[in-house]
Write an enzyme that holds these catalytic residues in place. Structure first.
Site, PDB file in Angstrom:
ATOM      1  N   SER A  99      21.995  34.518  13.657  1.00 16.01           N
ATOM      2  CA  SER A  99      22.982  33.464  14.004  1.00 16.01           C
ATOM      3  C   SER A  99      22.243  32.099  13.618  1.00 16.01           C
ATOM      4  O   SER A  99      21.293  31.784  13.736  1.00 16.01           O
ATOM      5  CB  SER A  99      23.454  33.641  15.088  1.00 16.01           C
ATOM      6  N   TYR A 130      22.130  32.955  24.349  1.00 17.93           N
ATOM      7  CA  TYR A 130      22.662  33.532  22.992  1.00 17.93           C
ATOM      8  C   TYR A 130      21.626  33.126  21.937  1.00 17.93           C
ATOM      9  O   TYR A 130      21.336  33.864  20.924  1.00 17.93           O
ATOM     10  CB  TYR A 130      24.150  33.261  22.873  1.00 17.93           C
TER      11      TYR A 130
END
Length: 326
Positions: free
Chosen positions: A221, A234
């Site tokens: 990501s 995250y």
């Protein structure tokens, strides 16, 4: 004091003329920028732009409930046998990026197995989409945090399809926390164990069955590169996935197994509407340079590229950001 040559006066006048031209251009730019910027549309078809309907879903999220429905089938993408005869296993393959990758893998000639948590209806739809491409498909429900499940799933795929050539680690857990002091140990553990342990367990299980020419693709990501103040846990895991990709790629070179990662920016999948508040979902992707989120089918060709030995045989240990422009 010596008189200025005529050439210097002409040069000064020329520079003032250029200055005036730029001033006029700046004024024109400011006028155009006062209008709402348009979302960039550079694909084979137009993609949805925010604002979207306000919506929120309980975890793990369901694709069939999203409005608008994510675009995953890539109708203008033509397969050319890049994965002919291959067997692929995709975690989180029931929806979002995973579903789009499954469809294009099948279109390129691969049989595809998907793992999912509790999204039975989405998984059934993905299986049908794979079979519609003329390939074999199977869906296995389970939790990638469970090492025993990961091993059983890999074994089941090898027994059903006879091999395992491509592993896509894609399953993820994400829930925002505005204040780090509110990030509970349970929340932190769920994120790390899903996003890191799950990738590690799946890779361990898959490598035993992989041969020279196989590939592992991890979904990272942009948050693992830039960080996100509301996604501390995250972001940590995605940065860890990038490091895991590079470290594992070096270890598996001798085995002839390539390991790479795709690092997406905002993508219209169930992951975010099952995290963000409804008001935030309505503007999801609006801050990207293209002024919209990606659709899953816009990410999937990158996975085909990294999975195919015809396309990327000299690429390993790379992180490919796909974020709609820097």
């Amino acid at each position: 004091m010596a008189a200025e040559p005529k050439s210097t006066a002409r040069t000064a006048e020329k520079q003032r003329d250029i200055q005036d031209e730029v001033a006029k251009a700046d004024a024109k730019q400011k006028s155009s920028k006062s209008e709402k910027p348009k979302a960039m549309q550079a694909g084979a078809r137009a993609y949805p732009v925010p604002p979207f309907p306000k919506q929120h879903q309980p975890k793990p999220g369901a694709e069939y409930k999203l409005d608008p429905a994510p675009l995953y089938d890539a109708p203008f993408y033509k397969g050319s046998g890049k994965l002919e005869g291959k067997v692929a296993l995709i975690t989180g393959g029931d929806s979002g990026i995973g579903r789009a990758v499954a469809v294009l893998f099948a279109r390129e000639g691969a049989d595809v197995a998907i793992l999912h948590l509790a999204e039975g209806r989405d998984a059934e739809d993905t299986v049908k989409a794979i079979e519609a491409e003329g390939r074999k498909a199977m869906a296995i429900p389970g939790d990638v945090k469970d090492r025993a499940f990961c091993r059983k799933a890999v074994t089941a795929v090898v027994e059903a399809f006879g091999a395992l050539d491509v592993l896509v680690n894609n399953a993820a857990f994400q829930v925002h926390t505005a204040d780090v002091l509110d990030l509970s140990e349970e929340h932190f553990d769920e994120t790390l164990k899903t996003n890191l342990y799950g990738y590690f367990f799946m890779a361990q299980a898959a490598i035993e069955h992989m041969k020279e020419g196989s590939a592992i693709i991890n979904t990272g990501s942009i948050t693992g590169i830039d960080g996100s103040k509301e996604l501390i846990d995250y972001s940590m895991t995605k940065g860890g996935i990038h490091a895991f990709t590079r470290a594992l790629s070096g270890q598996l070179i001798e085995k002839g197994i390539r390991v790479n990662a795709v690092a997406p920016g905002p993508v219209w999948t169930p992951l975010n509407p099952s995290d963000k508040e409804a008001e935030d979902v309505a503007q999801f992707g609006a801050k990207a340079k293209m002024k919209r989120p990606a659709q899953p089918e816009e990410l999937a060709p990158a996975y085909v590229f990294l999975a195919s030995p015809q396309c990327s045989s000299y690429i390993t240990g790379e992180i490919l950001p796909i974020i709609g422009g820097y």
